[in-house]
Design an enzyme around this catalytic site. Structure first.
Site, PDB file in Angstrom:
ATOM      1  N   ASP A 140       6.794 -41.045  73.537  1.00 50.69           N
ATOM      2  CA  ASP A 140       6.792 -39.625  73.949  1.00 50.69           C
ATOM      3  C   ASP A 140       7.642 -38.684  73.088  1.00 50.69           C
ATOM      4  O   ASP A 140       8.315 -37.787  73.624  1.00 50.69           O
ATOM      5  CB  ASP A 140       7.246 -39.499  75.412  1.00 50.69           C
ATOM      6  CG  ASP A 140       6.334 -40.211  76.389  1.00 50.69           C
ATOM      7  OD1 ASP A 140       5.315 -40.784  75.950  1.00 50.69           O
ATOM      8  OD2 ASP A 140       6.645 -40.213  77.593  1.00 50.69           O
ATOM      9  N   LYS A 169      -0.722 -41.640  78.089  1.00 53.31           N
ATOM     10  CA  LYS A 169      -0.343 -42.223  79.384  1.00 53.31           C
ATOM     11  C   LYS A 169      -0.110 -41.112  80.410  1.00 53.31           C
ATOM     12  O   LYS A 169       0.570 -40.127  80.114  1.00 53.31           O
ATOM     13  CB  LYS A 169       0.902 -43.100  79.220  1.00 53.31           C
ATOM     14  CG  LYS A 169       2.156 -42.387  78.752  1.00 53.31           C
ATOM     15  CD  LYS A 169       3.260 -43.411  78.502  1.00 53.31           C
ATOM     16  CE  LYS A 169       4.598 -42.795  78.194  1.00 53.31           C
ATOM     17  NZ  LYS A 169       5.172 -41.926  79.221  1.00 53.31           N
ATOM     18  N   THR A 185      12.427 -40.262  77.385  1.00 50.79           N
ATOM     19  CA  THR A 185      13.865 -40.247  77.534  1.00 50.79           C
ATOM     20  C   THR A 185      14.327 -41.637  77.953  1.00 50.79           C
ATOM     21  O   THR A 185      13.570 -42.374  78.592  1.00 50.79           O
ATOM     22  CB  THR A 185      14.328 -39.211  78.580  1.00 50.79           C
ATOM     23  OG1 THR A 185      13.788 -39.547  79.858  1.00 50.79           O
ATOM     24  CG2 THR A 185      13.895 -37.809  78.222  1.00 50.79           C
ATOM     25  N   CYS A 232      11.049 -42.620  80.651  1.00 50.63           N
ATOM     26  CA  CYS A 232       9.877 -43.314  80.100  1.00 50.63           C
ATOM     27  C   CYS A 232      10.242 -44.544  79.269  1.00 50.63           C
ATOM     28  O   CYS A 232       9.481 -45.515  79.239  1.00 50.63           O
ATOM     29  CB  CYS A 232       9.022 -42.333  79.317  1.00 50.63           C
ATOM     30  SG  CYS A 232       8.243 -41.132  80.422  1.00 50.63           S
TER      31      CYS A 232
HETATM   32  C1  C5J Z   1       9.734 -38.958  79.549  1.00 52.07           C
HETATM   33  C2  C5J Z   1      10.028 -37.451  81.407  1.00 52.07           C
HETATM   34  N1  C5J Z   1       9.039 -39.120  78.459  1.00 52.07           N
HETATM   35  N2  C5J Z   1      11.350 -37.504  81.381  1.00 52.07           N
HETATM   36  N3  C5J Z   1       9.278 -38.046  80.445  1.00 52.07           N
HETATM   37  O1  C5J Z   1      10.777 -39.554  79.723  1.00 52.07           O
HETATM   38  O2  C5J Z   1       9.466 -36.835  82.277  1.00 52.07           O
END
Ligand code: C5J
Length: 228
Positions: A32, A137, A166, A170
């Site tokens: 991400d 995803k 993060t 994720c």
């Molecule tokens: C990720 C989120 N990628 N914090 N997304 O961690 O919503």
């Protein structure tokens, strides 16, 4: 494309103990690294987050990605987001947080977390190369409602180096999903980031606690030495 001869298996110094890296069986999974999470003026910053906490991961990820590609090893990327008609967006996720602006609404870089929008795309510094699988995803974990597990099985992957953002959301969710499916996960701490320093620290501790209950933690420089 995979190299004809991958680097040999090597012990990578890690916590809680050395990780036996088998490059031919190890995929780099970058989670991400999307514009809306990382770029100034994106959705993450609009919510009041300090994007510099995530942006410090860009350069170490860029170096690791370059080395992984140079070694001819498998690279995969993920993006969190939803279909434009939002049919894969759970109503609970849409309303969580009671924010005035939520997923699917117009944000600073297009509709928030919607596939095809500018903010949903991966930052230019880490942009996928042709042939590198990109996993779209709808959830936090990269295995939920995706074909990631099949892709890994078809390529004989048993280990993952997991990076991205993060750390506590994720990245941690994906490492836990991977662990339950039998993959060994190695997380370079300088290549994962959280908006919240305390979550960064605890997110990494949770992975390596209790003898590596979910995986191993190292640094990108240790991995670079192993595959260089
Ligand atoms: C990720 C989120 N990628 N914090 N997304 O961690 O919503």
């Amino acid at each position: 494309m995979l190299a004809k001869t991958s680097p040999k298996p090597t012990d990578v110094p890690a916590e809680p103990y050395a990780f036996e890296l088998k490059p031919a069986e190890c995929g780099l999974l970058i989670i991400d690294m999307q514009r809306d999470f990382l770029e100034p003026g994106g959705f993450g910053e609009m919510l009041g987050n300090d994007v510099s906490q995530l942006r410090r991961t860009i350069e170490p990820n860029r170096r690791l990605l370059a080395a992984w590609r140079a070694a001819g090893l498998l690279v995969m990327h993920t993006r969190e987001g939803h279909r434009p008609d939002l049919s894969d967006l759970p109503p609970s996720k849409k309303i969580r947080g009671r924010s005035a602006t939520s997923i699917g609404d117009k944000g600073p870089m297009g509709r928030i977390l919607v596939r095809g929008e500018a903010g949903h795309d991966i930052i230019p510094e880490l942009y996928p190369a042709p042939g590198e699988p990109v996993i779209d995803k709808p959830g936090k974990g990269a295995f939920h409602a995706t074909d990631l597990h099949s892709i890994l099985q078809h390529r004989g992957i048993t280990q993952l180096v997991v990076t991205g953002v993060t750390t506590e959301v994720c990245v941690n969710t994906t490492v836990r999903e991977a662990n339950d499916r039998g993959y060994d996960c190695l997380v370079p701490e300088d290549c994962v980031g959280s908006y919240f320093p305390e979550f960064q620290e605890m997110g990494l501790k949770m992975i390596k606690a209790q003898g590596g209950i979910f995986g191993w933690v190292t640094t990108s420089s240790e991995i670079l030495k192993a595959i260089g």
